[in-house]
Scaffold this motif. Structure first.
Motif, mmCIF file in Angstrom:
data_model
loop_
_atom_site.group_PDB
_atom_site.id
_atom_site.type_symbol
_atom_site.label_atom_id
_atom_site.label_comp_id
_atom_site.label_asym_id
_atom_site.label_seq_id
_atom_site.Cartn_x
_atom_site.Cartn_y
_atom_site.Cartn_z
ATOM 1 N N GLN A 499 -15.589 -51.614 64.287
ATOM 2 C CA GLN A 499 -15.963 -52.622 65.269
ATOM 3 C C GLN A 499 -16.598 -53.835 64.607
ATOM 4 O O GLN A 499 -16.365 -54.990 65.016
ATOM 5 C CB GLN A 499 -16.915 -52.012 66.297
ATOM 6 C CG GLN A 499 -16.248 -50.988 67.210
ATOM 7 C CD GLN A 499 -17.237 -50.240 68.076
ATOM 8 O OE1 GLN A 499 -18.459 -50.342 67.885
ATOM 9 N NE2 GLN A 499 -16.720 -49.477 69.042
ATOM 10 N N GLU A 500 -17.396 -53.610 63.576
ATOM 11 C CA GLU A 500 -17.982 -54.722 62.823
ATOM 12 C C GLU A 500 -16.891 -55.564 62.180
ATOM 13 O O GLU A 500 -16.943 -56.804 62.216
ATOM 14 C CB GLU A 500 -18.939 -54.189 61.765
ATOM 15 C CG GLU A 500 -20.198 -53.551 62.319
ATOM 16 C CD GLU A 500 -21.046 -52.924 61.236
ATOM 17 O OE1 GLU A 500 -20.608 -52.945 60.055
ATOM 18 O OE2 GLU A 500 -22.139 -52.416 61.532
ATOM 19 N N ALA A 501 -15.887 -54.902 61.575
ATOM 20 C CA ALA A 501 -14.795 -55.632 60.942
ATOM 21 C C ALA A 501 -14.014 -56.458 61.963
ATOM 22 O O ALA A 501 -13.630 -57.603 61.698
ATOM 23 C CB ALA A 501 -13.870 -54.657 60.210
ATOM 24 N N VAL A 502 -13.790 -55.890 63.156
ATOM 25 C CA VAL A 502 -13.046 -56.608 64.196
ATOM 26 C C VAL A 502 -13.818 -57.846 64.645
ATOM 27 O O VAL A 502 -13.243 -58.934 64.844
ATOM 28 C CB VAL A 502 -12.761 -55.671 65.386
ATOM 29 C CG1 VAL A 502 -12.230 -56.455 66.582
ATOM 30 C CG2 VAL A 502 -11.760 -54.597 64.976
ATOM 31 N N ARG A 503 -15.126 -57.730 64.803
ATOM 32 C CA ARG A 503 -15.922 -58.882 65.223
ATOM 33 C C ARG A 503 -15.912 -59.977 64.151
ATOM 34 O O ARG A 503 -15.908 -61.167 64.481
ATOM 35 C CB ARG A 503 -17.363 -58.447 65.517
ATOM 36 C CG ARG A 503 -17.476 -57.549 66.739
ATOM 37 C CD ARG A 503 -18.909 -57.093 66.966
ATOM 38 N NE ARG A 503 -18.993 -56.162 68.085
ATOM 39 C CZ ARG A 503 -20.130 -55.571 68.478
ATOM 40 N NH1 ARG A 503 -21.262 -55.836 67.827
ATOM 41 N NH2 ARG A 503 -20.118 -54.737 69.488
ATOM 42 N N LEU A 504 -15.890 -59.568 62.893
ATOM 43 C CA LEU A 504 -15.831 -60.549 61.811
ATOM 44 C C LEU A 504 -14.486 -61.277 61.791
ATOM 45 O O LEU A 504 -14.409 -62.445 61.403
ATOM 46 C CB LEU A 504 -16.069 -59.866 60.466
ATOM 47 C CG LEU A 504 -17.477 -59.305 60.226
ATOM 48 C CD1 LEU A 504 -17.515 -58.490 58.935
ATOM 49 C CD2 LEU A 504 -18.497 -60.433 60.160
ATOM 50 N N MET A 505 -13.434 -60.571 62.198
ATOM 51 C CA MET A 505 -12.101 -61.172 62.177
ATOM 52 C C MET A 505 -11.774 -61.937 63.459
ATOM 53 O O MET A 505 -10.777 -62.671 63.510
ATOM 54 C CB MET A 505 -11.040 -60.076 61.973
ATOM 55 C CG MET A 505 -11.088 -59.384 60.620
ATOM 56 S SD MET A 505 -9.737 -58.193 60.424
ATOM 57 C CE MET A 505 -10.328 -56.820 61.407
ATOM 58 N N ALA A 506 -12.569 -61.763 64.503
ATOM 59 C CA ALA A 506 -12.195 -62.243 65.834
ATOM 60 C C ALA A 506 -11.944 -63.744 65.870
ATOM 61 O O ALA A 506 -10.929 -64.204 66.416
ATOM 62 C CB ALA A 506 -13.277 -61.854 66.838
ATOM 63 N N PRO A 594 -8.615 -52.426 57.111
ATOM 64 C CA PRO A 594 -9.797 -53.052 57.742
ATOM 65 C C PRO A 594 -9.649 -53.102 59.257
ATOM 66 O O PRO A 594 -8.629 -53.545 59.790
ATOM 67 C CB PRO A 594 -9.804 -54.458 57.136
ATOM 68 C CG PRO A 594 -9.077 -54.326 55.831
ATOM 69 C CD PRO A 594 -8.022 -53.289 56.061
ATOM 70 N N GLY A 595 -10.697 -52.629 59.958
ATOM 71 C CA GLY A 595 -10.675 -52.609 61.415
ATOM 72 C C GLY A 595 -10.066 -51.357 62.011
ATOM 73 O O GLY A 595 -10.038 -51.212 63.238
ATOM 74 N N PHE A 596 -9.568 -50.433 61.190
ATOM 75 C CA PHE A 596 -9.004 -49.170 61.650
ATOM 76 C C PHE A 596 -10.026 -48.045 61.440
ATOM 77 O O PHE A 596 -10.926 -48.136 60.603
ATOM 78 C CB PHE A 596 -7.732 -48.813 60.882
ATOM 79 C CG PHE A 596 -6.494 -49.555 61.316
ATOM 80 C CD1 PHE A 596 -5.385 -48.863 61.777
ATOM 81 C CD2 PHE A 596 -6.421 -50.938 61.239
ATOM 82 C CE1 PHE A 596 -4.230 -49.535 62.167
ATOM 83 C CE2 PHE A 596 -5.279 -51.623 61.618
ATOM 84 C CZ PHE A 596 -4.184 -50.916 62.085
ATOM 85 N N TYR A 597 -9.864 -46.970 62.177
ATOM 86 C CA TYR A 597 -10.577 -45.722 61.920
ATOM 87 C C TYR A 597 -9.760 -44.585 62.515
ATOM 88 O O TYR A 597 -8.773 -44.821 63.229
ATOM 89 C CB TYR A 597 -12.004 -45.750 62.498
ATOM 90 C CG TYR A 597 -12.092 -45.748 64.005
ATOM 91 C CD1 TYR A 597 -12.261 -44.559 64.716
ATOM 92 C CD2 TYR A 597 -12.014 -46.938 64.719
ATOM 93 C CE1 TYR A 597 -12.334 -44.558 66.098
ATOM 94 C CE2 TYR A 597 -12.091 -46.947 66.107
ATOM 95 C CZ TYR A 597 -12.250 -45.754 66.787
ATOM 96 O OH TYR A 597 -12.330 -45.754 68.160
ATOM 97 N N ASP A 598 -10.151 -43.355 62.204
ATOM 98 C CA ASP A 598 -9.405 -42.177 62.667
ATOM 99 C C ASP A 598 -10.023 -41.671 63.963
ATOM 100 O O ASP A 598 -11.068 -41.002 63.929
ATOM 101 C CB ASP A 598 -9.438 -41.090 61.589
ATOM 102 C CG ASP A 598 -8.617 -39.862 61.982
ATOM 103 O OD1 ASP A 598 -8.031 -39.865 63.077
ATOM 104 O OD2 ASP A 598 -8.549 -38.906 61.180
ATOM 105 N N PRO A 599 -9.410 -41.945 65.126
ATOM 106 C CA PRO A 599 -10.006 -41.502 66.395
ATOM 107 C C PRO A 599 -9.715 -40.042 66.720
ATOM 108 O O PRO A 599 -10.381 -39.458 67.574
ATOM 109 C CB PRO A 599 -9.355 -42.424 67.418
ATOM 110 C CG PRO A 599 -8.006 -42.718 66.837
ATOM 111 C CD PRO A 599 -8.182 -42.726 65.337
ATOM 112 N N THR A 600 -8.714 -39.455 66.080
ATOM 113 C CA THR A 600 -8.311 -38.079 66.395
ATOM 114 C C THR A 600 -8.193 -37.299 65.091
ATOM 115 O O THR A 600 -7.107 -37.126 64.556
ATOM 116 C CB THR A 600 -6.977 -38.053 67.152
ATOM 117 O OG1 THR A 600 -6.020 -38.831 66.413
ATOM 118 C CG2 THR A 600 -7.137 -38.647 68.543
#
Length: 638
Positions: A499-506, A594-600
């Motif tokens: 989420q931090e990476a997404v806000r930086l890229m927004a 960047p901006g990804f993570y493993d939700p499952t």
């Protein structure tokens, strides 16, 4: 998930993958190729360009505010470390072979080596040594114990009387009689990088009135590897018979081999050397043909070796070396990815001929069944050409199952016209085995053979399918739940960093998106990553359209689940677009982008993308380890 659909081998691999992922995440490890979104074959310039592109997004100096600068420092630290590791050939070679643990070693030895090939060879040796050290206690030793017992006195008393009359040395006519004990043990140690030494002891003890059947020996073998495709060995005994052997093997390609072996009695130079030549090559991707020619040690060249003790001539002294007849063998072997193995060969010697065939079926990763046929013919007048007489026809049925990861338990039934019915219970653990052959009857009794084969096989299958397999399933599922519980804390950290990476890229993505809309270029409208409730769309247009119509329901399902099955990566994916193109390399899991993570955690993941290009709507779904390049004409749905 029902029992029929549950694939044990796939679930085992999934459990192992979950363990590796959790260990890597706990240690703070990353896939640095995925971090920079470059392939493992990327050039130095590719790595530099990827680093510059991500630096423009995440360098702390490009963001304002203490909070955003702290976010950027955390993201940029990972990107910078990925660049430092992959840009240095020595460290990169170490990382490719040993992962994070090889990075410090790569920095230590990199200045001593001069080429990428040197580095790769160095770290391949290091990786090989690590594997050897992990299993050194087990794989460097090998043993076998075979205890043969005659139980026909209990199972088949009438046949036992005949057996006792023809084998007067055997005891225990009213019960079990020990026939022979065979033991062998060897130990191998590395003497240098390409030289190993093996010492092997063998003994055979027979239950008879004479000591002629008892013997033993100790051998020492030195093996030298001459390259990746060839090795040679020299073997010498420490006890009689003093037969030394020299062997060479060359494998020029996969499935092709050439082998030569020469055996000579060191104390009896009047005995000719026994020479064996073998060769094999693939006939198809699943079949290999081979031929073996052996001279034996009973021949003579002119007047040379005519007085050999191994020649069966009147008046000759007892043979010091074991007699070996000449022979020729031709055969085929084959294996398929479905778990089937089969083979057949024909062997002819001076007074006998053999026809052998066998088949093995791997039912699953824990249980296999095999069978074989052997037909033996013999010539009672070895010195003349005469029709072969039938010596024996025998059949064997073998079933084996894994008790645990390293232990296998098996049951084998051998039945023949001349050899009777014998059952063998055997246990293998690593390279050590114990075999207990039990002679049920010295004559062929079909009813007894059926009982000895069918009842144990039915019991083994019932135990496998109704007891062991359900037990393993429960154990795997319980271990997966434990790993998922351990991963929940890491999931919250990964989600926060993404989420931090997404806000930086927004802000950057918003500007790029506005420009792309104005130029009718590539615009990512929606991107989801995770265990998607709709499957991988096939190339067939109708199936793809059907997947699209289910997308609304899928979004509703995602929004109502307690534990989201997928994460929104629209902004993160748009940040990777360059020049109206998006390319993601096949580097394993995409969770390190960047901006990804493993939700499952532990579930198979996919990436869904809905995008517009030149005003037309496109959609595509790719697997987690699959490369992606857009835009593509076949993705268009309008």
């Amino acid at each position: 998930m029902d029992s029929d659909a549950w694939n044990e081998e796939q679930e085992e691999q999934r459990l192992k993958s979950m363990r590796r992922e959790l260990e890597a995440a706990s240690a703070g490890e990353h896939d640095y190729y995925a971090v920079l979104n470059v392939s493992r074959r990327a050039t130095t310039e590719d790595i530099r360009e990827a680093y510059r592109r991500l630096s423009r997004l995440f360098h702390p100096d490009r963001h304002h505010g203490a909070e955003k600068q702290e976010w950027a420092r955390r993201q940029f630290h990972i990107i910078q470390r990925a660049h430092e590791i992959l840009i240095d050939p020595a460290v990169r070679a170490a990382y490719d072979q040993l992962g994070e643990q090889g990075i410090s070693l790569g920095k230590a030895v990199g200045y001593k080596l001069h080429s990428v090939k040197d580095l790769q060879d160095k770290f391949e040796r290091e990786a090989r040594m690590r594997r050897i050290e992990d299993v050194d206690e087990w794989v460097q030793s090998q043993s076998e114990i075979t205890l043969s017992v005659n139980g026909s006195g209990i199972i088949s008393p009438h046949a036992a009387q005949s057996f006792q009359s023809s084998n007067k040395g055997a005891s225990g006519s009213g019960g079990l009689a020990l026939q022979q004990l065979f033991m062998t043990h060897s130990f191998t140690a590395s003497l240098s990088d390409n030289v190993s030494g093996t010492i092997e002891g063998r003994m055979l003890s027979r239950n008879s009135n004479t000591r002629a059947g008892n013997n033993g020996t100790v051998k020492v073998m030195i093996k030298r590897t001459l390259g990746p495709q060839m090795w040679m060995s020299f073997t010498t005994p420490l006890l009689p018979p003093h037969v030394v052997a020299v062997e060479a093997v060359h494998c020029p390609s996969l499935g092709t081999f050439y082998q030569a072996k020469v055996e000579q009695h060191a104390l009896d130079l009047y005995t000719p050397p026994a020479i064996t030549m073998q060769a094999g090559r693939p006939l198809s991707p699943y079949t290999t043909a081979f031929i073996s020619v052996a001279t034996g040690n009973q021949y003579a060249l002119g007047s040379m070796w005519t007085s050999s003790s191994t020649r069966s001539l009147p008046g000759k002294r007892p043979a010091l070396a074991p007699r070996k007849p000449s022979s020729v063998t031709i055969g085929l072997t084959g294996a398929r990815s479905t778990g089937e193995e089969l083979g057949a060969n024909v062997t002819a010697t001076t007074n006998q001929a053999y026809i052998q065939a066998w088949y093995k079926r791997k039912i699953d990763m824990y249980f296999s069944v095999s069978g074989g046929l052997l037909v033996v013919g013999h010539n009672p007048q070895a010195a003349s050409i005469a029709p072969l007489l039938l010596g024996d026809i025998s059949v064997n049925i073998d079933m084996a199952g894994e008790v645990n990861r390293h232990t296998k338990l098996g049951w084998k039934v051998d039945l023949g016209l001349a050899s009777g019915v014998t059952v063998t219970l055997y246990l293998r653990r690593f390279r050590n085995s114990v075999k207990l052959p039990l002679l049920l009857t010295p004559t062929l009794e079909l009813e007894l053979a059926i009982y000895a084969s069918a009842i144990p096989m039915a019991a083994a299958l019932a135990l496998h399918y109704f007891v062991l397999k359900p037990r393993r399933r429960r154990l795997i599922e319980r271990q997966m739940e434990i790993l998922k519980d351990e991963q929940r804390y890491q999931l919250s950290q990964q989600q926060r960093q993404a989420q931090e990476a997404v806000r930086l890229m927004a802000d950057s993505v918003a500007r790029a998106r506005k420009q792309a809309l104005a130029a009718n270029g590539l615009v990512i409208e929606k991107a989801l990553y995770g265990d998607l409730p709709f499957g991988i769309a096939a190339q067939d247009t109708n199936i793809l359209r059907a997947a699209i119509t289910r997308f609304g329901a899928s979004r509703s399902a995602l929004s109502t689940t307690d534990e989201p099955r997928a994460c929104d990566v629209t902004v993160a994916l748009h940040a990777l677009v360059a020049g109206d193109q998006l390319v993601i390399a096949a580097n394993g899991s995409k969770q390190f982008l960047p901006g990804f993570y493993d939700p499952t955690f532990g579930a198979p993941k996919s990436l869904f993308i809905r995008y517009r290009f030149k005003g037309k709507l496109h959609e595509v779904i790719v697997k987690d380890d699959q490369a992606l390049a857009i835009p593509m004409r076949e993705h268009c749905i309008e």
